[in-house]
Design an enzyme around this catalytic site. Structure first.
Site, mmCIF file in Angstrom:
data_model
loop_
_atom_site.group_PDB
_atom_site.id
_atom_site.type_symbol
_atom_site.label_atom_id
_atom_site.label_comp_id
_atom_site.label_asym_id
_atom_site.label_seq_id
_atom_site.Cartn_x
_atom_site.Cartn_y
_atom_site.Cartn_z
ATOM 1 N N GLU A 25 -0.505 2.051 -2.243
ATOM 2 C CA GLU A 25 0.369 2.353 -1.102
ATOM 3 C C GLU A 25 1.093 1.122 -0.561
ATOM 4 O O GLU A 25 2.146 1.249 0.068
ATOM 5 C CB GLU A 25 -0.466 3.019 -0.001
ATOM 6 C CG GLU A 25 0.400 3.777 0.991
ATOM 7 C CD GLU A 25 -0.397 4.594 1.979
ATOM 8 O OE1 GLU A 25 -1.472 5.116 1.620
ATOM 9 O OE2 GLU A 25 0.083 4.718 3.121
ATOM 10 N N ASP A 32 -2.037 -5.569 5.427
ATOM 11 C CA ASP A 32 -2.262 -7.008 5.206
ATOM 12 C C ASP A 32 -1.446 -7.556 4.035
ATOM 13 O O ASP A 32 -0.827 -8.616 4.150
ATOM 14 C CB ASP A 32 -3.754 -7.292 4.933
ATOM 15 C CG ASP A 32 -4.628 -6.937 6.122
ATOM 16 O OD1 ASP A 32 -4.076 -6.624 7.184
ATOM 17 O OD2 ASP A 32 -5.858 -6.968 5.969
ATOM 18 N N SER A 53 0.092 10.226 -4.385
ATOM 19 C CA SER A 53 -0.123 8.778 -4.243
ATOM 20 C C SER A 53 -0.711 8.174 -5.514
ATOM 21 O O SER A 53 -0.664 6.956 -5.696
ATOM 22 C CB SER A 53 -1.026 8.472 -3.049
ATOM 23 O OG SER A 53 -2.298 8.989 -3.273
ATOM 24 N N LEU A 54 -1.245 9.012 -6.397
ATOM 25 C CA LEU A 54 -1.823 8.470 -7.631
ATOM 26 C C LEU A 54 -0.778 7.789 -8.507
ATOM 27 O O LEU A 54 -1.130 6.949 -9.333
ATOM 28 C CB LEU A 54 -2.508 9.578 -8.431
ATOM 29 C CG LEU A 54 -3.837 10.095 -7.874
ATOM 30 C CD1 LEU A 54 -4.457 11.092 -8.822
ATOM 31 C CD2 LEU A 54 -4.801 8.950 -7.615
ATOM 32 N N ARG A 60 6.743 18.602 5.497
ATOM 33 C CA ARG A 60 5.999 17.836 6.504
ATOM 34 C C ARG A 60 6.881 17.233 7.593
ATOM 35 O O ARG A 60 6.560 17.295 8.773
ATOM 36 C CB ARG A 60 5.287 16.661 5.824
ATOM 37 C CG ARG A 60 3.954 17.021 5.306
ATOM 38 C CD ARG A 60 3.220 15.822 4.780
ATOM 39 N NE ARG A 60 2.022 16.327 4.142
ATOM 40 C CZ ARG A 60 1.179 15.607 3.437
ATOM 41 N NH1 ARG A 60 1.394 14.320 3.258
ATOM 42 N NH2 ARG A 60 0.113 16.151 2.908
#
Ligand code: FAD
Length: 398
Positions: A244, A91, A260-261, A159
């Protein structure tokens, strides 16, 4: 979990913070809402707050602010298969893009190689990488270990390499999943190390100490997003982005797991410091008009929205997934364009709802992923296209 618990406690304790639950941000307010023409070339686009839907009453409130911070998370829900919570509809990114802010690196979507394959489970349950670290083996439906065909590091390759290998096995064989095998490990140890995975799989009739675990890659993390500087300030004045939804550049084109921190906590502090320093330089605008929903009615059929959202997921997963090509991206583009036209028409006619806003946002975000993927004429990091295969590393270390 600990960070969230402490934050929530401190916020509840603070008398100067108001929390509005079940409120959904629709658009940020800029000069555009004051009747000025704003384009991507307009200098000094400024954020004065946001229009926010009160989901309990259906009313759209005007929130005015000196500074605004976007922390709306990732975009996994744009894809059919994702590990993200289903609120991850991008969003904030869509709002900033519509407000003519700068959004970058959207083509770098990380797919987690091993989400539990169980159709109907959305989001997908994650089978942690630690399981491959523990010695789990990836097998195709014929029971063959296949990673040796792809990378000498086998199951412990990065990954993106493992996700592409699984994707390739699935496409070659026409399968919708492969398997992760820990049946050769000590059952007691497996149960001890992975109690949640053991319990989840058992609830579906899979005893991981005896049965292979069906797995497939799932959209997991977005490296790109709203471009910010080291103060977490976006290209729009008085607007910050953290977590993010932001693009700091720190993840490059291929994020390492478990960091991600950096964008969430480190940049949140930077944003807070900077905002505290500058907030008093700004004035609230008192000339912002109320949300205008004249001439709209409730959408007649919710099914139109849910079906379109499903179609977006299918388009993105089929054509803009782990392995891309110009042809696939063109197909996706044409199909998404039809949904864009239909949804914009519906949005203009409908009383605003969370469902229609989220649909609009996933279409905007899908468009950005696709367009930026089309613009990148190379395979790099998480963006892999068969039309521009990766170049072997040269001596200059490109
Ligand atoms: C299964 C899984 C495992 C992970 N494991 C790790 C890990 O081990 N280590 C690691 O570093 N990272 C991990 N990640 C990634 C990490 O969890 C996320 O990147 C991080 O939580 C994102 O935080 P955020 O605050 O940016 O967004 P979120 O935590 O997603 O929060 C966004 C919030 O914004 C709200 N929101 C969205 N849109 C609107 C709107 N329009 N109006 C109002 N509110 C809105 C949402 O409801 C939500 O509360 C994992 C992710 C997943 C899905």
């Amino acid at each position: 979990y600990e960070i969230q618990q402490s934050l929530i406690r401190r916020i509840r304790e603070s008398e100067s913070i108001d929390v509005f639950e079940h409120h959904f941000a629709i658009e940020i307010i800029t000069q555009h809402h004051l009747g000025k023409i704003v384009t991507r070339r307009t200098p000094d686009i400024t954020c004065y707050g946001a229009y926010v839907l009160d989901e309990n009453t259906g009313a759209v409130d005007t929130f005015l602010s000196r500074v605004t911070l976007m922390a709306t998370g990732g975009v996994g829900a744009v894809y059919t298969t994702t590990t993200n919570p289903l609120v991850a509809t991008g969003d904030g990114i869509a709002m900033v893009y519509r407000a003519k802010g700068t959004v970058r690196d959207m083509e770098f979507i990380q797919f987690h190689p091993t989400a539990l394959f169980h159709p109907g489970d959305r989001p997908s349950f994650l089978i942690t990488e630690a399981m491959r670290g523990y010695g789990a083996i990836l097998r195709n439906p014929a029971g063959e270990r296949f990673m040796e065909k792809y990378d000498p590091r086998l199951e412990l390759a990065p990954r993106d390499v493992v996700a592409r290998a699984i994707d390739s096995e699935m496409k070659a064989g026409g399968h919708d999943h492969v398997y992760l095998d820990v049946t050769h490990k000590d059952p007691g140890e497996t149960r001890h190390h992975f109690p949640n995975i053991y319990a989840k799989c058992l609830s579906l009739g899979i005893d991981i100490t005896k049965d292979y675990i069906p797995v497939a890659p799932a959209a997991h993390y977005l490296c790109g997003g709203i471009v910010v500087d080291t103060n977490a300030e976006s290209s729009i004045s008085r607007l910050y982005a953290v977590g993010e939804c932001s693009c700091t550049g720190l993840h490059g084109g291929n994020r390492l797991a478990s960091n991600s921190l950096i964008e969430a906590v480190v940049y949140a502090e930077a944003a807070a410091r900077h905002a505290i320093e500058h907030a008093h330089d700004y004035q609230f605008r008192d000339d912002v008009p109320l949300w205008n929903d004249e001439g709209t009615s409730h959408p007649e059929e919710m099914v139109l929205i849910t079906q379109s959202a499903r179609e977006v997921g299918q388009i993105m997963s089929t054509y803009v997934g782990i392995v891309r090509s110009d042809l696939r991206l063109d197909r996706a583009w044409n199909r998404l364009d039809i949904l864009y036209e239909e949804t914009e028409r519906l949005f203009k006619q409908s009383k605003v709802s969370r469902a229609i806003c989220e649909l609009r946002n996933i279409i905007n975000v899908g468009y950005l992923i696709m367009r930026q993927a089309k613009e990148r004429k190379e395979s790099r990091g998480l963006h892999y296209t068969i039309d521009y295969p990766p170049q072997p590393h040269n001596e200059t270390g490109d």
